[in-house]
Write a protein that holds these residues in place. Structure first.
Motif, PDB file in Angstrom:
ATOM      1  N   ILE A 169      25.263  78.106  45.107  1.00 52.69           N
ATOM      2  CA  ILE A 169      26.111  76.938  45.371  1.00 52.69           C
ATOM      3  C   ILE A 169      27.533  77.157  44.880  1.00 52.69           C
ATOM      4  CG2 ILE A 169      24.136  75.362  45.357  1.00 52.69           C
ATOM      5  CD1 ILE A 169      25.045  74.424  42.558  1.00 52.69           C
ATOM      6  N   ASN A 170      27.790  78.322  44.278  1.00 46.97           N
ATOM      7  CA  ASN A 170      29.114  78.692  43.775  1.00 46.97           C
ATOM      8  C   ASN A 170      29.682  77.622  42.852  1.00 46.97           C
ATOM      9  OD1 ASN A 170      31.221  80.481  43.484  1.00 46.97           O
ATOM     10  ND2 ASN A 170      32.398  79.571  45.156  1.00 46.97           N
ATOM     11  N   SER A 171      28.804  77.133  41.979  1.00 49.29           N
ATOM     12  CA  SER A 171      29.201  76.081  41.054  1.00 49.29           C
ATOM     13  C   SER A 171      28.211  76.047  39.901  1.00 49.29           C
ATOM     14  CB  SER A 171      29.218  74.732  41.782  1.00 49.29           C
ATOM     15  OG  SER A 171      29.669  73.713  40.925  1.00 49.29           O
ATOM     16  N   ALA A 172      28.518  75.233  38.912  1.00 46.29           N
ATOM     17  CA  ALA A 172      27.591  75.019  37.803  1.00 46.29           C
ATOM     18  C   ALA A 172      26.762  73.774  38.079  1.00 46.29           C
ATOM     19  CB  ALA A 172      28.357  74.867  36.497  1.00 46.29           C
ATOM     20  N   ALA A 173      25.574  73.744  37.499  1.00 50.40           N
ATOM     21  CA  ALA A 173      24.683  72.603  37.643  1.00 50.40           C
ATOM     22  C   ALA A 173      23.961  72.385  36.323  1.00 50.40           C
ATOM     23  CB  ALA A 173      23.669  72.859  38.759  1.00 50.40           C
ATOM     24  N   PRO A 174      23.541  71.141  36.048  1.00 50.06           N
ATOM     25  CA  PRO A 174      22.800  70.888  34.809  1.00 50.06           C
ATOM     26  C   PRO A 174      21.389  71.467  34.874  1.00 50.06           C
ATOM     27  CG  PRO A 174      23.088  68.845  36.047  1.00 50.06           C
ATOM     28  CD  PRO A 174      23.824  69.918  36.789  1.00 50.06           C
ATOM     29  N   ILE A 175      21.020  72.143  33.796  1.00 51.44           N
ATOM     30  CA  ILE A 175      19.723  72.817  33.694  1.00 51.44           C
ATOM     31  C   ILE A 175      18.994  72.288  32.463  1.00 51.44           C
ATOM     32  CG2 ILE A 175      18.570  75.058  33.432  1.00 51.44           C
ATOM     33  CD1 ILE A 175      20.149  74.895  36.020  1.00 51.44           C
ATOM     34  N   ASP A 176      17.753  71.821  32.650  1.00 57.25           N
ATOM     35  CA  ASP A 176      16.894  71.512  31.520  1.00 57.25           C
ATOM     36  C   ASP A 176      16.465  72.830  30.895  1.00 57.25           C
ATOM     37  OD1 ASP A 176      16.581  68.648  31.401  1.00 57.25           O
ATOM     38  OD2 ASP A 176      15.425  68.767  33.263  1.00 57.25           O
ATOM     39  N   ARG A 177      16.602  72.941  29.573  1.00 56.17           N
ATOM     40  CA  ARG A 177      16.235  74.165  28.870  1.00 56.17           C
ATOM     41  C   ARG A 177      14.943  73.926  28.089  1.00 56.17           C
ATOM     42  NH1 ARG A 177      17.650  78.381  30.870  1.00 56.17           N
ATOM     43  NH2 ARG A 177      17.423  79.439  28.880  1.00 56.17           N
TER      44      ARG A 177
END
Length: 198
Positions: A169-177
């Motif tokens: 998506i050529n972007s950052a996204a929120p990730i549950d860790r």
């Protein structure tokens, strides 16, 4: 050995990677002959958008480069997940700055059947047993509850949310860790909490 030192360590061979068998799956080192099947499955935007490094579109050349790059360092392991002899996805333990990370994806036709959980459990056993890791980390996009559920069924504990770059998506996204310790895994196994196919 640091990550930079491991980069210069002699490459491992695919025959150093064991074959892991579950009730329905066989996990083995990816082969060059798997490139077409892996590319066909990974060339789905739903796969790429939920992984950090898979580009979209995904060509056979991408699969060939991926296969040539894996299983090179001690402590990492990458497997083609196969069902009835055919690749249906990939799972791996990859060495990262914050620790060994469990990753996985399955082709869309194989979603919703418990296969990702089955593959992840086999890989966790391998990571804590043969690879001798003490902890594993993993992540799932916050908008991917199915992947989050795989991690929870394997005993991973949520540790927070962070932004991560998603190549497709050529972007950052929120990730549950998430994090899983060897002791918790052993306890869950002794109680039979992670042995069921679900």
């Amino acid at each position: 050995m640091t990550l930079s030192e491991q980069a210069f360590a002699p490459a491992r061979r695919d025959d150093d990677v064991p074959v892991l068998a579950t009730a329905r799956l066989v996990l083995r080192a990816p082969r060059r002959s798997d490139a077409k099947a892996i590319a066909a499955l990974a060339n789905d935007r739903r796969i790429a958008a939920n992984t950090a490094r898979i580009p979209h579109p995904y060509a056979i050349e991408d699969a060939e480069q991926f296969i040539a790059s894996v299983n090179k360092r001690e402590g990492e392991a990458c497997f083609a997940v196969t069902l009835d002899g055919a690749p249906i996805g990939v799972c791996s333990v990859d060495l990262r700055e914050d620790g060994p990370e469990l990753g996985y994806w399955l082709g869309v036709p194989h979603w919703g059947r418990g296969l990702a959980t089955e593959a992840a459990r086999a890989l966790i056993d391998h990571a804590f047993g043969d690879l001798e890791h003490d902890t594993l980390i993993s992540g799932a996009r916050v908008n991917n509850p199915a992947s989050r559920r795989v991690l929870e069924k394997c005993g991973f504990q949520w540790t927070g949310v962070r932004l991560s770059r998603i190549r497709a998506i050529n972007s950052a996204a929120p990730i549950d860790r998430f994090r899983l310790d060897r002791g918790l895994w052993a306890s869950l196994k002794s109680w039979g909490r992670v042995n069921r196919v679900t």
